[in-house]
Design a protein around this motif. Structure first.
Motif, PDB file in Angstrom:
ATOM      1  N   GLY A 197       0.815  -1.206   0.000  1.00 29.84           N
ATOM      2  CA  GLY A 197       0.000   0.000   0.000  1.00 29.84           C
ATOM      3  C   GLY A 197       0.852   1.262   0.000  1.00 29.84           C
ATOM      4  N   LYS A 198       1.953   1.236   0.758  1.00 34.34           N
ATOM      5  CA  LYS A 198       2.860   2.386   0.813  1.00 34.34           C
ATOM      6  C   LYS A 198       3.508   2.616  -0.547  1.00 34.34           C
ATOM      7  CE  LYS A 198       5.289   5.617   2.839  1.00 34.34           C
ATOM      8  NZ  LYS A 198       4.668   6.863   3.346  1.00 34.34           N
ATOM      9  N   VAL A 199       3.919   1.530  -1.205  1.00 35.85           N
ATOM     10  CA  VAL A 199       4.548   1.640  -2.524  1.00 35.85           C
ATOM     11  C   VAL A 199       3.581   2.259  -3.527  1.00 35.85           C
ATOM     12  CG1 VAL A 199       5.420   0.323  -4.494  1.00 35.85           C
ATOM     13  CG2 VAL A 199       6.194  -0.236  -2.189  1.00 35.85           C
ATOM     14  N   ILE A 200       2.325   1.757  -3.510  1.00 35.00           N
ATOM     15  CA  ILE A 200       1.322   2.310  -4.431  1.00 35.00           C
ATOM     16  C   ILE A 200       1.079   3.788  -4.134  1.00 35.00           C
ATOM     17  CG2 ILE A 200      -1.076   2.163  -5.209  1.00 35.00           C
ATOM     18  CD1 ILE A 200      -1.029  -0.793  -4.591  1.00 35.00           C
ATOM     19  N   ALA A 201       1.007   4.129  -2.848  1.00 33.89           N
ATOM     20  CA  ALA A 201       0.749   5.517  -2.457  1.00 33.89           C
ATOM     21  C   ALA A 201       1.883   6.438  -2.893  1.00 33.89           C
ATOM     22  CB  ALA A 201       0.545   5.604  -0.950  1.00 33.89           C
ATOM     23  N   VAL A 202       3.131   5.972  -2.733  1.00 38.63           N
ATOM     24  CA  VAL A 202       4.284   6.803  -3.088  1.00 38.63           C
ATOM     25  C   VAL A 202       4.412   6.952  -4.603  1.00 38.63           C
ATOM     26  CG1 VAL A 202       6.806   6.916  -3.051  1.00 38.63           C
ATOM     27  CG2 VAL A 202       5.564   6.286  -0.981  1.00 38.63           C
ATOM     28  N   ALA A 254      -2.578   8.810  -3.757  1.00 39.64           N
ATOM     29  CA  ALA A 254      -3.808   8.312  -3.139  1.00 39.64           C
ATOM     30  C   ALA A 254      -4.816   7.852  -4.189  1.00 39.64           C
ATOM     31  CB  ALA A 254      -4.428   9.398  -2.263  1.00 39.64           C
ATOM     32  N   ALA A 255      -4.822   8.526  -5.340  1.00 35.46           N
ATOM     33  CA  ALA A 255      -5.740   8.138  -6.414  1.00 35.46           C
ATOM     34  C   ALA A 255      -5.422   6.734  -6.922  1.00 35.46           C
ATOM     35  CB  ALA A 255      -5.654   9.136  -7.567  1.00 35.46           C
ATOM     36  N   GLY A 256      -4.144   6.377  -6.943  1.00 35.30           N
ATOM     37  CA  GLY A 256      -3.750   5.034  -7.364  1.00 35.30           C
ATOM     38  C   GLY A 256      -4.237   3.974  -6.400  1.00 35.30           C
ATOM     39  N   ASN A 258      -6.888   1.081  -7.516  1.00 34.49           N
ATOM     40  CA  ASN A 258      -6.548  -0.319  -7.261  1.00 34.49           C
ATOM     41  C   ASN A 258      -7.663  -1.006  -6.474  1.00 34.49           C
ATOM     42  OD1 ASN A 258      -4.287  -2.507  -7.136  1.00 34.49           O
ATOM     43  ND2 ASN A 258      -4.883  -2.246  -5.001  1.00 34.49           N
ATOM     44  N   SER A 259      -8.193  -0.318  -5.468  1.00 32.44           N
ATOM     45  CA  SER A 259      -9.261  -0.869  -4.640  1.00 32.44           C
ATOM     46  C   SER A 259     -10.544  -1.069  -5.431  1.00 32.44           C
ATOM     47  CB  SER A 259      -9.527   0.053  -3.448  1.00 32.44           C
ATOM     48  OG  SER A 259     -10.600  -0.411  -2.669  1.00 32.44           O
ATOM     49  N   GLY A 271     -16.892  11.809  -3.847  1.00 37.65           N
ATOM     50  CA  GLY A 271     -15.628  12.496  -3.602  1.00 37.65           C
ATOM     51  C   GLY A 271     -14.708  12.342  -4.793  1.00 37.65           C
ATOM     52  N   SER A 272     -13.628  11.603  -4.593  1.00 37.62           N
ATOM     53  CA  SER A 272     -12.662  11.374  -5.665  1.00 37.62           C
ATOM     54  C   SER A 272     -11.924  10.068  -5.405  1.00 37.62           C
ATOM     55  CB  SER A 272     -11.657  12.529  -5.741  1.00 37.62           C
ATOM     56  OG  SER A 272     -10.878  12.583  -4.549  1.00 37.62           O
ATOM     57  N   LEU A 273     -11.106   9.650  -6.367  1.00 40.23           N
ATOM     58  CA  LEU A 273     -10.296   8.447  -6.187  1.00 40.23           C
ATOM     59  C   LEU A 273      -9.303   8.650  -5.037  1.00 40.23           C
ATOM     60  CD1 LEU A 273      -9.502   7.340  -9.865  1.00 40.23           C
ATOM     61  CD2 LEU A 273     -10.941   6.154  -8.198  1.00 40.23           C
ATOM     62  N   ALA A 274      -8.828   9.860  -4.871  1.00 41.00           N
ATOM     63  CA  ALA A 274      -7.908  10.150  -3.770  1.00 41.00           C
ATOM     64  C   ALA A 274      -8.604   9.965  -2.417  1.00 41.00           C
ATOM     65  CB  ALA A 274      -7.369  11.575  -3.899  1.00 41.00           C
ATOM     66  N   ASP A 275      -9.856  10.414  -2.311  1.00 47.21           N
ATOM     67  CA  ASP A 275     -10.625  10.226  -1.067  1.00 47.21           C
ATOM     68  C   ASP A 275     -10.782   8.744  -0.765  1.00 47.21           C
ATOM     69  OD1 ASP A 275     -10.989  12.959  -0.720  1.00 47.21           O
ATOM     70  OD2 ASP A 275     -12.791  12.982  -1.968  1.00 47.21           O
ATOM     71  N   LEU A 276     -11.068   7.967  -1.812  1.00 53.43           N
ATOM     72  CA  LEU A 276     -11.206   6.520  -1.639  1.00 53.43           C
ATOM     73  C   LEU A 276      -9.881   5.906  -1.215  1.00 53.43           C
ATOM     74  CD1 LEU A 276     -12.771   3.882  -1.851  1.00 53.43           C
ATOM     75  CD2 LEU A 276     -12.263   3.849  -4.306  1.00 53.43           C
ATOM     76  N   GLY A 277      -8.792   6.421  -1.751  1.00 55.70           N
ATOM     77  CA  GLY A 277      -7.470   5.914  -1.380  1.00 55.70           C
ATOM     78  C   GLY A 277      -7.178   6.109   0.091  1.00 55.70           C
ATOM     79  N   PHE A 278      -7.513   7.283   0.623  1.00 56.31           N
ATOM     80  CA  PHE A 278      -7.308   7.548   2.052  1.00 56.31           C
ATOM     81  C   PHE A 278      -8.188   6.630   2.903  1.00 56.31           C
ATOM     82  CE2 PHE A 278      -6.065  11.890   0.452  1.00 56.31           C
ATOM     83  CZ  PHE A 278      -4.722  11.748   0.765  1.00 56.31           C
ATOM     84  N   TYR A 279      -9.424   6.432   2.464  1.00 58.83           N
ATOM     85  CA  TYR A 279     -10.347   5.555   3.191  1.00 58.83           C
ATOM     86  C   TYR A 279      -9.812   4.122   3.225  1.00 58.83           C
ATOM     87  CZ  TYR A 279     -14.429   2.554   3.909  1.00 58.83           C
ATOM     88  OH  TYR A 279     -15.289   1.571   4.344  1.00 58.83           O
ATOM     89  N   GLN A 280      -9.337   3.651   2.070  1.00 57.95           N
ATOM     90  CA  GLN A 280      -8.828   2.281   1.988  1.00 57.95           C
ATOM     91  C   GLN A 280      -7.567   2.093   2.820  1.00 57.95           C
ATOM     92  OE1 GLN A 280     -10.030  -0.518   0.763  1.00 57.95           O
ATOM     93  NE2 GLN A 280     -11.888   0.593   0.229  1.00 57.95           N
ATOM     94  N   ALA A 281      -6.731   3.106   2.867  1.00 60.88           N
ATOM     95  CA  ALA A 281      -5.515   3.021   3.680  1.00 60.88           C
ATOM     96  C   ALA A 281      -5.865   2.836   5.152  1.00 60.88           C
ATOM     97  CB  ALA A 281      -4.675   4.278   3.489  1.00 60.88           C
ATOM     98  N   GLY A 282      -6.849   3.594   5.628  1.00 65.08           N
ATOM     99  CA  GLY A 282      -7.280   3.461   7.018  1.00 65.08           C
ATOM    100  C   GLY A 282      -7.938   2.124   7.298  1.00 65.08           C
ATOM    101  N   MET A 283      -8.787   1.680   6.379  1.00 65.15           N
ATOM    102  CA  MET A 283      -9.481   0.405   6.551  1.00 65.15           C
ATOM    103  C   MET A 283      -8.514  -0.770   6.525  1.00 65.15           C
ATOM    104  SD  MET A 283     -12.685   0.616   7.155  1.00 65.15           S
ATOM    105  CE  MET A 283     -13.179  -1.065   6.741  1.00 65.15           C
TER     106      MET A 283
END
Length: 288
Positions: free
Chosen positions: A32-37, A41-43, A47-48, A254-266
């Motif tokens: 997840g960190k690799v994808i984020a970097v 967050a949109a990536g 992916n999710s 929202g956006s793909l970035a918002d979903l990315g932040f949500y998925q990271a927390g989940m």
């Protein structure tokens, strides 16, 4: 004495898979960190969305056979009935290939619907067509994992889990680095394929003769697995559907970035909670 020995085996198996789960959680966090970097967050969000979309179809087409097969294989294996074990594994493998192919075709047929409903666009139809291979390899790999779990090949099951996650991470990085967001789909497919190859390797040590049964007997024998499997499939599919609907809702409002932040927390919370229970289930379910 027998009870103490049983508890000792349970403790060893739970300890083994507890360690495996910890390593897997760390690998998932690194992934997840690799994808984020590399993708942002949109990536992570994209992916999710891809995974949750095809997972829903995969769970439905699988009919829950992976769960019921573990029960039936474990029962035949513990009774040391070689003929029964051969029959169960033969029936399961044939149904596994059939359901995997159905899932493969279903994703291809539904790719326009998935693209439109998930992204409100037809731009991702080809991506979903390609992801049908991820469904195919993922289903076959899960079936082989069920064979390992049912025959109590727990060390091989653990290695299959670890190598799949580790190699999937290593293989994915070049795709993300060189292709960016466009590398998400190829990375998912190649990871699923390599995991499938490892599952073939680890199940190659299960020496069981193929039972000489016809198509009709294969069909009737598989129906017994399906009866319980459908109940399992429904419960899992409901969970997958909710996950998919939440993802699409967040990305649309929202956006793909918002979903990315949500998925990271989940990912952090859900993996931590399920750590012990997943480890226990690997050993407990065949015994049950």
């Amino acid at each position: 004495m027998e009870g103490a020995n049983s508890y000792r085996k349970i403790f060893k198996a739970t300890s083994l898979f507890g360690g495996v789960q910890i390593i897997q959680v760390l690998l998932n966090l690194v992934r997840g960190k690799v994808i984020a970097v590399l993708l942002g967050a949109a990536g992570v969000g994209l992916n999710s969305l891809f995974i949750s979309s095809v997972s829903l179809i995969n769970n439905i087409s699988g009919l829950g056979l992976n769960f019921t097969a573990v029960r039936d294989i474990a029962k035949a294996n513990e009774s040391d009935d070689k003929e029964r074990l051969s029959y169960i594994i033969t029936v399961f493998k044939r149904w596994l290939f059939a359901t995997s192919f159905i899932g493969f075709v279903a994703v291809i047929i539904l790719s326009p619907v998935l693209s439109q409903h998930t992204f409100k666009s037809s731009s991702y139809i080809f991506s979903f067509v390609l992801l049908s291979f991820m469904v195919l390899f993922g289903s076959l790999s899960a079936g082989n994992a069920a064979l390992l779990q049912g025959t109590r090949s727990l060390k091989k099951y653990a290695m299959h889990t670890l190598t799949g996650s580790l190699v999937g991470l290593v293989v994915s990085v070049p795709f993300y680095y060189f292709m960016g967001i466009k590398g998400i789909v190829p990375a998912l497919i190649v990871s699923a394929f390599i995991t499938y190859l490892f599952s073939i390797y680890y199940t190659s040590g299960i020496h069981v003769k193929t039972a000489n049964i016809g198509i009709r007997e294969t069909y009737t024998g598989g129906l017994d697995m399906v009866k319980l499997g459908v109940a399992m499939m429904l419960s899992i599919s409901i969970s997958s559907l909710v996950h998919y609907l939440i993802n699409t809702f967040i990305s649309s409002k929202g956006s793909l970035a918002d979903l990315g932040f949500y998925q990271a927390g989940m990912a952090i919370t859900s993996q931590s909670i399920g750590l012990v229970f997943t480890a226990m289930a690997v050993d407990y379910y065949p015994r049950l």
